[in-house]
Structure formats: C-alpha cells, structure tokens
Design an enzyme around this catalytic site. Structure first.
Site, PDB file in Angstrom:
ATOM      1  N   THR A  26       0.854  -1.184   0.000  1.00  0.00           N
ATOM      2  CA  THR A  26       0.000   0.000   0.000  1.00  0.00           C
ATOM      3  C   THR A  26       0.886   1.228   0.000  1.00  0.00           C
ATOM      4  OG1 THR A  26      -1.991   1.014   0.939  1.00  0.00           O
ATOM      5  CG2 THR A  26      -0.325   0.305   2.519  1.00  0.00           C
ATOM      6  N   CYS A  32      -2.478   7.807   7.971  1.00  0.00           N
ATOM      7  CA  CYS A  32      -3.046   6.450   7.967  1.00  0.00           C
ATOM      8  C   CYS A  32      -2.011   5.453   8.497  1.00  0.00           C
ATOM      9  CB  CYS A  32      -3.425   6.032   6.551  1.00  0.00           C
ATOM     10  SG  CYS A  32      -4.717   7.033   5.800  1.00  0.00           S
ATOM     11  N   HIS A  49      -5.240  -0.672   5.235  1.00  0.00           N
ATOM     12  CA  HIS A  49      -4.815   0.730   5.148  1.00  0.00           C
ATOM     13  C   HIS A  49      -5.871   1.534   5.914  1.00  0.00           C
ATOM     14  CE1 HIS A  49      -2.896   4.049   2.557  1.00  0.00           C
ATOM     15  NE2 HIS A  49      -3.703   4.666   3.417  1.00  0.00           N
TER      16      HIS A  49
END
Length: 165
Positions: A26, A32, A49
């Site tokens: 990711t 995040c 994520h």
C-alpha cells in the site's frame, strides 16, 4: 527458476489478504496506518490501510469497515483465518501514523496519525496479536510492502529511503 508472483495493491481505506508467493503493498500512508497481520508458518498475510481510529460515530448501514481501526483489524483477522491463518499464530507489523500537518492548537482531533497508531495497537492487544515491529510517527509519507515468506516489511519513506523491519 523464478516463481511468478503478484503484488496485491491495497488502496486507502481498503484491506486484502495474500498467500505466498504473492506480496502485498500500500502507498499513501501519511496519518493512515498500514497494519500487516500474518501467520509466518502458513505464509499468509493481510494488510489494512486504516484512515481513522474509530467507527463509533458512523451509522452501521453504509460503513466502510476497512477505514477504521476498530473494524478493520477484526475483519482482517477473519479473512486471514479463512485463507489458512491460525488465530494463535498471528503476529503484526505496522507503519505510518505520521503527523502530516503542524497545528498550533494541540487539539486531540488533529492528532490523527498518533490516534490511529494508538487505536491499531489497542485492537492488536484486544485480539492477543503480538506487535513484532513498527515504524510510526514522524511527518513523512510511507509506502510499504510485505512478503509473507520472509516476513519482511519493506518501508519506503519520503525523503528517507528504504528500510526493512
């Protein structure tokens, strides 16, 4: 002979699972948190994520469970078990949770990165999953890639190069 493998990409507020020899990746991890949960012996792993710490204020009907720490971790564990992971053998590595913007107020609302890290760690404890390693905080974005065979989490941090945990 080279094994053919896929790199499974996980988007923002998304999650997915893989089995070896595939890798999972990711990008765009600012505040995040990328949470990787894996079973080393079974060579399976999943990656979420996670954008926000809690789904508490969201109506149940139209919620993206991958977006929130309190729902994503539980779903990720469930999916890993479905592909052969064993609940008592799961371990985790996390990265991200940067403080992307500097605010004078010091308001807790603006501490999204640190709050995401705290929420993910709390969920891992809730499910008795050992957090093996983490690369969190700071103020730079990250891209991560996990290999379920070596259990190496490769982290590319903006302006800092690549490290492995």
């Amino acid at each position: 002979m080279v094994d053919s493998y896929q790199i499974v990409k996980v988007g923002i507020a998304d999650l997915n699972v893989i089995a070896a020899p595939d890798l999972i990746r990711t990008s765009g991890l600012g505040s995040c948190v990328g949470a990787v949960i894996y079973d080393q012996a079974k060579h399976v792993a999943g990656l979420a994520h996670i954008m926000l710490p809690s789904s508490a204020s969201i109506k149940a009907g139209n919620m993206n469970i991958a977006k929130y720490a309190d729902t994503a971790i539980e779903e990720l564990i469930s999916q890993i078990i479905k592909i052969g992971g064993r609940p008592k053998s799961l371990k985790a590595k996390i990265a991200g949770g940067a403080q992307m913007f500097q605010f004078q107020s010091g308001s807790d609302i603006m501490r999204i990165g640190p709050r995401n890290v705290e929420a993910v760690e709390a969920e891992l404890r809730r499910f008795n999953i050992t957090l093996v390693a983490s690369d969190v905080g700071g103020s730079n974005g990250r891209t991560i890639e996990f290999d379920p065979v070596t259990t190496i989490l490769k982290i590319r941090t903006v302006n800092k190069g690549i490290m492995e945990i």
